[in-house]
Design a protein around this motif. Structure first.
Motif, mmCIF file in Angstrom:
data_model
loop_
_atom_site.group_PDB
_atom_site.id
_atom_site.type_symbol
_atom_site.label_atom_id
_atom_site.label_comp_id
_atom_site.label_asym_id
_atom_site.label_seq_id
_atom_site.Cartn_x
_atom_site.Cartn_y
_atom_site.Cartn_z
ATOM 1 N N LYS A 932 0.842 -1.194 0.000
ATOM 2 C CA LYS A 932 0.000 0.000 0.000
ATOM 3 C C LYS A 932 0.881 1.250 0.000
ATOM 4 O O LYS A 932 2.071 1.198 0.318
ATOM 5 C CB LYS A 932 -0.914 0.017 1.232
ATOM 6 N N THR A 933 0.281 2.376 -0.327
ATOM 7 C CA THR A 933 0.994 3.652 -0.251
ATOM 8 C C THR A 933 1.133 4.045 1.218
ATOM 9 O O THR A 933 0.401 3.549 2.084
ATOM 10 C CB THR A 933 0.240 4.747 -1.005
ATOM 11 N N ASP A 934 2.078 4.956 1.492
ATOM 12 C CA ASP A 934 2.231 5.439 2.865
ATOM 13 C C ASP A 934 0.943 6.060 3.379
ATOM 14 O O ASP A 934 0.592 5.907 4.557
ATOM 15 C CB ASP A 934 3.367 6.478 2.930
ATOM 16 N N GLU A 935 0.241 6.737 2.519
ATOM 17 C CA GLU A 935 -1.004 7.389 2.920
ATOM 18 C C GLU A 935 -2.043 6.359 3.352
ATOM 19 O O GLU A 935 -2.681 6.504 4.400
ATOM 20 C CB GLU A 935 -1.546 8.235 1.759
#
Length: 970
Positions: A932-935
């Motif tokens: 997943k993305t950091d966000e």
């Protein structure tokens, strides 16, 4: 009487001018233990070592040469001028100086002298396996490995003998971070005193004294941290002289000249495996002690594996009837794979299983029941394709989730308990009249155009599977991978078609020009998925850049990875021995990591061989280790007496009973046994307190456990220590307390006691008269800190608590640490919160009546928040900072997610109860939200954080139940 050899030398030398050239050779008769007689000319000025090398080259063309074994295992004898047999042990002497009575030298097998016998005895005690057991192993690989290690160890000890005192001090006692006086070991990991303490006695230091002073200055300059403490309580000179004399008693001083190279191997007519196009096959001769039911049909399934990759469809035998002994009608198993396409590290894996007809709902279905499994290598340790008969003694315990009942990740060692083990007699047929060997490196070919979609594939975590199209793409763009994604080497290796020898040749050549990886990235290449010899040698080459501290950090995994090595003599073994023998701290932990598992049959011989090699190359360390082994043995005896009820003294008299054992507890001249008691838990662990002179007279507490497997705790604490390091590298110090823990034997070990700390349960119980109400007293913890700190000290303690609470919230969530009750969370008087007892990890939470007892992702109770906010209500700025610490810490760990997955994957075969398959490691991938993305990952973590706050009341209920149960027990 014939003239003495010296007279002959004089006569020949005097008349040498008549021959027109200087006579510098002598005709010598050599008698070999094989009964062979060889006569040849040798230089009169040659050393015995050089003469032996010449003889070895000559002997290669004579019969029975292979039976001689290793050159270093032999020595010469002669009859000297006194008509006495003389052993020419010192091979640096020249023939012209020896002056034998006749020019005859007899080659004999080296006999072990008294000092060597004593050394062997000590080593046997140390490694808990007598060397006579290793002597009795009729395995040429074991013999060759021991011979080679003996030679290397002897060379290492000779090098130490030639060291100056300063060089010895640098090698054995390199500067390391130590705690300041008056604090426990754990304190030194976090407290940063400004002073530098150096205690060295120079009164007997050899002249010039400035050499040691210069060394100290160099050490101070090399260490930027002010925490360096170099402590010696006896004179350096005395220590140096003692150690050198210890070595000399066994080895004796040798010449500083470098040893001559080993003789070249005898040239034999050989066939390259890539030239053999026949299908690979094996013959099942018979099976015995199969232990199947009389009505069952027994079959054998065989598979060829490279790592966990099945190279072709498994071969299956016909069915055989009977209970114990079996032969199969179609005894030849042929595989859909040519001999030429066998990888160097191919494993042949067998499963013996019963096939039974079972009627269920009037429908007949066949059911397979595993009986035994065993693995062996297709090529031997010399790279030669195996031929001939071999009997494999099988293992009966089957791991879960096996592919077609085959266990490629299992050991290639056969079961040492042969009396009751199922045995499988097989035959490797011959494909050529000559031995078939695996070839050396070939040259690779160029790559193709880079594709942008490669980037996404290369950034995936190690648990992500690659589809066939992606593998083809990676292999096609392999040279672009080298240029743009060198750290992606593991994915390239998973894309190689190991069943095609052309691909193998290109991969081997590509490795020659692949950029060196960082040690952290290279660790993954030591996983079981990458068994290729050259890959593992490349990985070890990358590890050589590790500092001593970094090697200490990953030593636990590197020892476990030895299980994946099919041959004793490998690059990883050499690397670990070299670094351990060059740094005593590394050597200490290598010794105990190996010795603690030597009782396991699958690694017993391998670990014993490495331990023997370490001891031979670290003779001065033997005495220190011997005292430790003796002390632990006696502690175990005391513990077992307590368990049996032999020691029935009351608590007040326990100390007196233990003090009678004081003599056997003091294993270090710098540590004095002070007091000891046993604890109430089931295994009756011993709580021992030492007065340690090296810590300025402060006490040091250790818990000795006998009956509990500490390896999972050791792994968890290692990962906590790594998290602490990664956070500090990101300028985030979360005041972690990774206390010491060391497994020392079969379900036994030591745990460091953290000073000035108490459990949450005790803190709560002392503030309330009613156990049931104690868990709900939110002021108890803050008041406890106030009692021990005031003014600025209280501010610092609360900041310590906030930082450490954030660190452990994130760490316990990511690692899935369970069973978090109030007795395994502790707080130091300085404010640091820390967790202990890691019996449940990776999401294996405890349950009762099928209901999970722990419903929160991590422990964050309102009394913790009460301390963080200094007693203020509502969520303040302090709480906002705490939450920010948690999020920053989580993102740092995410960036290093691949490293955590790798470290756990390298421990898969260690036999830890909650780390047995890749599915267990999947928990880490989920908790770190890899992919997943950091966000998105941060969003997931914030949801978990809110959940921990919202459900914290359930933790309080669990703690109340725990307190009540504990109160009732007492």
């Amino acid at each position: 009487m014939p003239p003495a050899m010296t007279d002959l030398l004089d006569i020949w030398a005097a008349h040498s001018h008549l021959a027109g050239h200087a006579l510098d050779k002598i005709t010598v008769d050599f008698l070999l233990p094989t009964g062979i007689y060889i006569q040849m000319d040798v230089p009169r000025e040659a050393t015995i070592q050089h003469i032996k090398l010449l003889l070895w080259k000559q002997a290669q063309s004579f019969p029975l040469f292979p039976s001689l074994g290793e050159m270093e295992s032999h020595m010469f004898e002669c009859v000297n001028q006194a008509a006495v047999h003389e052993e020419l042990e010192d091979e640096t002497r020249r023939l012209c100086d020896i002056r034998p009575f006749l020019p005859v030298l007899k080659l004999v097998t080296r006999n072990c002298g008294r000092a060597e016998r004593l050394l062997d005895s000590k080593i046997g005690v140390l490694i808990s396996k007598g060397l006579h057991e290793l002597d009795a192993i009729n395995d040429q690989e074991v013999k060759d490995f021991r011979s080679k290690m003996f030679r290397l160890s002897e060379e290492r000890m000779q090098q130490v003998q030639m060291m100056t005192c300063t060089e010895w001090l640098q090698a054995c006692f390199s500067p390391q971070l130590e705690p300041p006086a008056g604090t426990a070991i754990t304190d030194g990991l976090n407290d940063r005193p400004a002073d530098l303490k150096i205690i060295i006695h120079f009164d007997q230091f050899p002249s010039p004294r400035s050499s040691c002073a210069q060394y100290i200055r160099t050490c101070m300059q090399a260490k930027e941290s002010p925490r360096l403490t170099l402590v010696h309580t006896s004179t350096v000179k005395a220590m140096f002289d003692k150690e050198i004399s210890t070595i000399g008693a066994v080895v004796g001083r040798k010449s500083s000249n470098p040893p001559l190279p080993l003789p070249p191997k005898r040239r034999q007519v050989q066939t390259c495996v890539w030239d053999v196009s026949s299908s690979f096959k094996i013959v099942l001769v018979n099976g015995s002690k199969v232990n199947a039911e009389e009505t069952a049909k027994v079959q054998v399934r065989a598979g060829l594996f490279h790592g966990t990759e099945l190279l072709c469809k498994p071969a299956v035998s016909s069915e055989s009837s009977g209970r114990s002994d079996h032969t199969w009608k179609d005894s030849t198993l042929e595989f859909d794979l040519s001999v030429c396409d066998l990888p160097r590290m191919t494993r042949l894996c067998f499963a013996i299983y019963a096939v039974m007809d079972k009627v269920k709902k009037q429908k007949s279905t066949k059911n397979h029941y595993p009986i035994a499994w065993v693995n062996t290598m297709v090529f031997d340790y010399k790279g030669q394709l195996k031929t001939g008969d071999i009997i494999l003694h099988c293992w009966s315990s089957f791991p879960d989730e096996l592919e077609e009942m085959l266990n490629p990740i299992g050991t290639i060692q056969t079961n040492p308990y042969t009396e009751n083990a199922t045995s499988l007699h097989i035959n490797f047929p011959e494909y050529s009249s000559h031995s078939i060997v695996f070839p050396p490196f070939d040259k690779g070919r160029g790559g193709k155009k880079f594709h942008i979609e490669l980037k996404e594939i290369m950034e995936r975590d190690p648990l992500s599977q690659l589809c066939e199209n992606e593998k083809d793409l990676i292999w096609t763009l392999r040279y672009d991978c080298r240029e743009n994604f060198p750290q992606s080497l593991p994915k390239l290796l998973l894309s190689v078609k190991w069943s095609k020898h052309e691909d193998m040749a290109q991969l081997q050549a590509l490795l020659q020009i692949w950029p060196k990886l960082s040690p952290r990235d290279a660790l993954e290449l030591l996983d079981f998925n990458y068994p290729d010899q050259y890959v593992r040698e490349y990985a070890v080459g990358c590890l050589r850049d590790m500092s001593e501290e970094e090697l200490s950090q990953y030593l636990l995994q590197l020892v476990q990875v030895l299980r994946y090595e099919p041959y004793y003599d490998c690059a990883l073994t050499h690397f670990l021995l070299e670094r351990a023998q060059g740094n005593r701290k590394i050597g200490h932990f290598l010794f105990w990591h190996l010795r603690s598992e030597i009782h396991m049959p699958a690694v017993s011989v391998q670990f014993a061989l490495i331990l023997e090699a370490y001891c031979r190359g670290s003779i001065p360390h033997i005495e220190v280790l011997k005292k430790q082994v003796e002390a632990l043995s006696k502690l175990k005896s005391v513990n077992e007496l307590i368990k049996l009820g032999t020691i029935k003294t009351a608590r007040s008299k326990t100390k007196e009973a233990m003090l009678t054992k004081e003599a056997m507890m003091t294993y270090d001249s710098d540590s004095n046994f002070q007091r000891c008691r046993y604890m109430d838990s089931k295994m009756k662990p011993l709580w021992i307190v030492y007065n340690n002179k090296l810590l300025g007279g402060d006490t040091l507490g250790i818990i000795f456990k006998n009956g509990d497997d500490l390896r999972q705790d050791m792994l968890t604490l290692q990962i906590l220590r790594l998290m602490d390091l990664l956070w500090k590298e990101a300028n985030l110090d979360l005041r972690i307390v990774p206390y010491g823990c060391l497994a020392t034997g079969d379900r036994s070990g030591l745990i460091e006691v953290v000073s000035s700390a108490d459990t949450i349960a005790n803190i709560q119980l002392t503030s309330s008269n009613v156990a049931a109400a104690a868990a709900f007293n939110k002021d108890a913890l803050l008041n406890w800190l106030k009692e021990r700190n005031s003014g600025d000290a209280l501010e610092r303690a609360i900041e310590e608590f906030t930082l450490s609470c954030a660190g452990y919230c994130v760490a316990t969530y990511v690692l899935g640490i369970g069973d978090r009750h109030s007795d395994n969370i502790m707080v130091r008087s300085t404010g640091q919160l820390f967790h202990i007892d890691f019996g449940h990890i990776l999401g294996n939470f405890k349950s009762k009546f099928g209901i999970k007892r722990e419903r929160v992702p991590f422990i964050l109770t309102h009394d913790f928040i009460h301390v963080i906010q200094q007693g203020k209500t509502g969520y303040t700025e302090k709480f906002g900072s705490f939450r920010q610490y948690c999020e920053e810490a989580y993102l740092v760990l995410r960036k290093n997610g691949n490293l955590f997955i790798t470290l756990f994957a390298l421990m898969l075969t260690a036999g830890l109860p909650e780390l047995t398959s890749v599915k267990d490691i999947q928990y880490l991938k989920d908790s770190l939200a890899l992919g997943k993305t950091d966000e998105d990952a941060l969003k997931q973590f914030r949801q978990k954080f809110d959940e921990a706050l919202r459900e914290s009341w359930t933790t309080k209920v669990n703690w109340m139940a725990h307190n009540v149960a504990k109160d009732n027990r007492s």
